[in-house]
Design a protein around this motif. Structure first.
Motif, PDB file in Angstrom:
ATOM      1  N   TYR A   1       6.792  -4.109   0.651  1.00 62.06           N
ATOM      2  CA  TYR A   1       5.903  -4.386   1.862  1.00 62.06           C
ATOM      3  C   TYR A   1       6.498  -3.557   3.151  1.00 62.06           C
ATOM      4  CZ  TYR A   1       2.426  -6.412   4.936  1.00 62.06           C
ATOM      5  OH  TYR A   1       1.221  -6.645   5.876  1.00 62.06           O
TER       6      TYR A   1
ATOM      7  N   GLN B   1       7.058 -11.661  11.158  1.00 63.94           N
ATOM      8  CA  GLN B   1       6.196 -11.738  10.026  1.00 63.94           C
ATOM      9  C   GLN B   1       6.944 -12.119   8.923  1.00 63.94           C
ATOM     10  OE1 GLN B   1       4.210  -7.928   9.238  1.00 63.94           O
ATOM     11  NE2 GLN B   1       2.686  -8.935   7.895  1.00 63.94           N
TER      12      GLN B   1
ATOM     13  N   THR C   1       5.973 -15.235   6.785  1.00 63.96           N
ATOM     14  CA  THR C   1       5.469 -15.216   5.260  1.00 63.96           C
ATOM     15  C   THR C   1       6.323 -16.108   4.363  1.00 63.96           C
ATOM     16  OG1 THR C   1       4.816 -12.803   5.569  1.00 63.96           O
ATOM     17  CG2 THR C   1       5.475 -13.612   3.428  1.00 63.96           C
TER      18      THR C   1
ATOM     19  N   SER D   1       1.796 -14.449   0.299  1.00 66.34           N
ATOM     20  CA  SER D   1       0.471 -13.804   0.432  1.00 66.34           C
ATOM     21  C   SER D   1       1.032 -12.749   1.789  1.00 66.34           C
ATOM     22  CB  SER D   1      -0.224 -14.824   1.208  1.00 66.34           C
ATOM     23  OG  SER D   1      -1.490 -14.208   1.887  1.00 66.34           O
TER      24      SER D   1
ATOM     25  N   PRO E   1      -0.665  -9.715   4.080  1.00 63.03           N
ATOM     26  CA  PRO E   1      -1.776  -9.029   4.463  1.00 63.03           C
ATOM     27  C   PRO E   1      -1.599  -7.666   4.425  1.00 63.03           C
ATOM     28  CG  PRO E   1      -0.595  -9.869   6.305  1.00 63.03           C
ATOM     29  CD  PRO E   1       0.218 -10.351   4.830  1.00 63.03           C
ATOM     30  N   HIS E   2      -2.584  -6.656   4.592  1.00 61.34           N
ATOM     31  CA  HIS E   2      -2.666  -5.242   4.780  1.00 61.34           C
ATOM     32  C   HIS E   2      -2.843  -5.044   6.367  1.00 61.34           C
ATOM     33  CE1 HIS E   2      -2.692  -4.610   0.377  1.00 61.34           C
ATOM     34  NE2 HIS E   2      -3.558  -5.469   0.334  1.00 61.34           N
TER      35      HIS E   2
ATOM     36  N   ILE F   1      -4.025  -3.473   9.652  1.00 66.85           N
ATOM     37  CA  ILE F   1      -5.527  -3.015   9.964  1.00 66.85           C
ATOM     38  C   ILE F   1      -5.585  -1.734  10.769  1.00 66.85           C
ATOM     39  CG2 ILE F   1      -7.656  -3.580  11.529  1.00 66.85           C
ATOM     40  CD1 ILE F   1      -6.794  -6.379  11.539  1.00 66.85           C
TER      41      ILE F   1
ATOM     42  N   THR G   1     -10.159 -10.751  12.370  1.00 71.98           N
ATOM     43  CA  THR G   1      -9.552 -10.267  11.170  1.00 71.98           C
ATOM     44  C   THR G   1      -8.008  -9.907  11.740  1.00 71.98           C
ATOM     45  OG1 THR G   1     -11.558  -9.199  10.360  1.00 71.98           O
ATOM     46  CG2 THR G   1      -9.409  -8.427   9.543  1.00 71.98           C
TER      47      THR G   1
ATOM     48  N   GLU H   1      -6.051 -13.215  11.804  1.00 72.02           N
ATOM     49  CA  GLU H   1      -5.889 -13.641  10.363  1.00 72.02           C
ATOM     50  C   GLU H   1      -4.485 -12.833   9.853  1.00 72.02           C
ATOM     51  OE1 GLU H   1      -9.451 -13.608   8.383  1.00 72.02           O
ATOM     52  OE2 GLU H   1     -10.353 -15.250   9.423  1.00 72.02           O
ATOM     53  N   LYS H   2      -4.523 -11.563   9.912  1.00 71.19           N
ATOM     54  CA  LYS H   2      -3.782 -10.601   9.259  1.00 71.19           C
ATOM     55  C   LYS H   2      -2.315 -10.972   9.818  1.00 71.19           C
ATOM     56  CE  LYS H   2      -6.514  -8.607   6.519  1.00 71.19           C
ATOM     57  NZ  LYS H   2      -6.536  -8.962   4.905  1.00 71.19           N
ATOM     58  N   SER H   3      -2.475 -11.480  11.348  1.00 72.14           N
ATOM     59  CA  SER H   3      -0.984 -11.463  12.094  1.00 72.14           C
ATOM     60  C   SER H   3      -0.705 -12.988  12.344  1.00 72.14           C
ATOM     61  CB  SER H   3      -1.362 -10.994  13.385  1.00 72.14           C
ATOM     62  OG  SER H   3      -1.607  -9.889  13.674  1.00 72.14           O
TER      63      SER H   3
END
Length: 456
Positions: A352, A360, A364, A383, A385-386, A388, A415, A418-420
């Motif tokens: 990743y 981050q 995680t 999990s 995230p990708h 943005i 969004t 949530e990703k952050s």
């Protein structure tokens, strides 16, 4: 149970003390003899109650002998005399408190309780100081990559200077931690280290936060407030996200950097403060100067010494050790035992690109520790995230209606949050806006989350 040693020859007072303290403490007596130094060497007591005759109190030989053998143990002195001169002399020679006879059982219980509390606080302070020295130890910083080795070599040379330092680097790369390491390995380490995140404080309050204010300076200023620059006298101030300062505040900061002085908001008394300032930003400072959002004279003043922290993806040699450290830290906080990562989980983490960097990665791993049911982190517990793609060029489409535009904007913000992992600062970076602008939109759209402090 805490142990108290009572040096009292009078049997009546021995009985009073035993009755008053034995329900909460292990009570031990010494009635005389030459074995006291040896006993104090072999045994540990949390409190000592020492009865001294007036002639002994005048010389303080007995008190000094006991204190030399039990330097960290609080000593409560009792005596038939309460003459002020002798009381002061006993305190100066190391007594924690002085209780003249006759005293009540409640009085001695309260004095002993205060002595135990005082010893506990001192132990905690000593522990925290030792922990702090460990946390901010150069040798514990993971610097296995060439880029990070160069950074550490540079800041080691700068630690004992008073020059202003500018740290740049992406969010989550460890700028705050490294600034603390610099402070606690400098000649200022016994003085305050104060961190101020300029992006997290509303602009209307930031001036008061930094410079303080006098009573009546504005509507809600009901009493005088000392600002961060004044509190940090002799120490270091870490200004995170310095680019979020308004231009008027930048002008005031420039004066602090040049003259080490300022006035509180609403005041006219000039206050001098001996501080070192470490500034940090995750933005391109040259672009900010070109756009006019950062004063050029302030840029030259903070850019005396510049250190750039590489992102996590440029530190592959450091990854394993950082991940292991964060795993141990999160397990300790959560009170859960995890031995390590499975090969597949570690491979997944390494592949990743970590746009949020170490912060981050820590979040995680914390989530993985909470979800993992075995003693080894598996791939299923991770999990990722990708990121943005908010800055990419898009094909021009018909302009949507206002209602649709607001809904799309709210959805995009949700969004990003949530990703952050609902960290507003990281979400703002993904969206390409300032944290203050994101905070305004969060309030505008009524977005909330249970992890945010204001919602707790």
């Amino acid at each position: 149970m805490d142990r108290v040693l009572i040096l009292e020859n009078d049997q009546d007072w021995q009985g009073i003390l035993s009755k008053a303290l034995s329900d909460r403490l292990q009570v031990h007596f010494w009635s005389g003899g030459r074995d006291l130094p040896e006993r104090l060497r072999k045994e540990v007591f949390e409190v000592i109650i020492l009865d001294i005759r007036p002639d002994q109190l005048a010389r303080n030989d007995f008190l000094k002998t006991v204190k030399s053998r039990a330097a960290v143990t609080p000593i409560i002195v009792t005596s038939q005399t309460g003459e002020p001169e002798l009381v002061v002399k006993a305190i100066r020679d190391g007594a924690f408190d002085f209780v003249p006879k006759p005293y009540t059982p409640e009085k001695i219980r309260l004095t002993v309780a205060h002595a135990l509390e005082n010893r506990s606080m001192k132990n905690e302070i000593d522990y925290l100081r030792r922990e702090q020295d460990i946390i901010y130890d150069w040798n514990r910083i993971v610097a296995d990559s060439p880029a990070m080795k160069k950074v550490i070599a540079t800041v080691k040379k700068l630690a004992n200077t008073d020059s202003t330092l500018l740290m740049t680097g992406e969010t989550g790369t460890g700028k705050s931690f490294l600034s603390g390491t610099i402070h606690f390995n400098s000649h200022r380490k016994q003085k305050p280290f104060i961190k101020v995140n300029c992006a997290n404080i509303p602009e209307t309050l930031l001036e008061s936060e930094l410079f303080g204010h006098e009573r009546g300076a504005f509507t809600d200023a009901k009493k005088m407030r000392v600002g961060r620059f004044e509190q940090a006298n002799g120490g270091t101030v870490f200004l995170d996200e310095i680019g979020e300062l308004s231009l008027p505040l930048q002008a005031k900061l420039l004066r602090v950097l040049e003259e080490r002085c300022f006035e509180r908001l609403g005041g006219n008394q000039t206050i001098y403060s001996d501080i070192r300032i470490i500034a940090a930003t995750n933005r391109n400072v040259e672009e900010m100067v070109a756009r006019g959002t950062l004063r050029e004279d302030l840029y030259y003043r903070i850019n005396v010494i510049r250190v750039h922290l590489p992102p996590l993806r440029e530190r592959p040699q450091c990854f394993d050790r950082i991940a292991e450290y964060l795993l141990v830290k999160n397990c300790r906080n959560i009170k859960k035992y995890i031995k390590g990562f499975s090969p597949g989980a570690l491979k997944l983490l390494k592949q990743y690109n970590w746009p949020g960097n170490i912060r981050q990665l820590s979040n995680t791993i914390e989530r993985a520790v909470l979800l993992e049911e075995t003693q080894v982190i598996q791939e299923e517990s991770i999990s990722l995230p990708h990121p943005i793609p908010v800055r990419e060029e898009t094909v021009q489409e018909p302009i949507p209606r206002t209602q649709d535009l607001k809904k799309n904007e709210r959805d995009l913000i949700l969004t990003a949050l949530e990703k952050s992992l609902w960290i507003q600062k990281d979400a703002a970076d993904l969206l390409g806006i300032t944290p203050r602008a994101l905070n305004y939109k969060i309030k505008k759209f009524g977005i909330s989350h249970h992890r945010w402090r204001k919602n707790k």
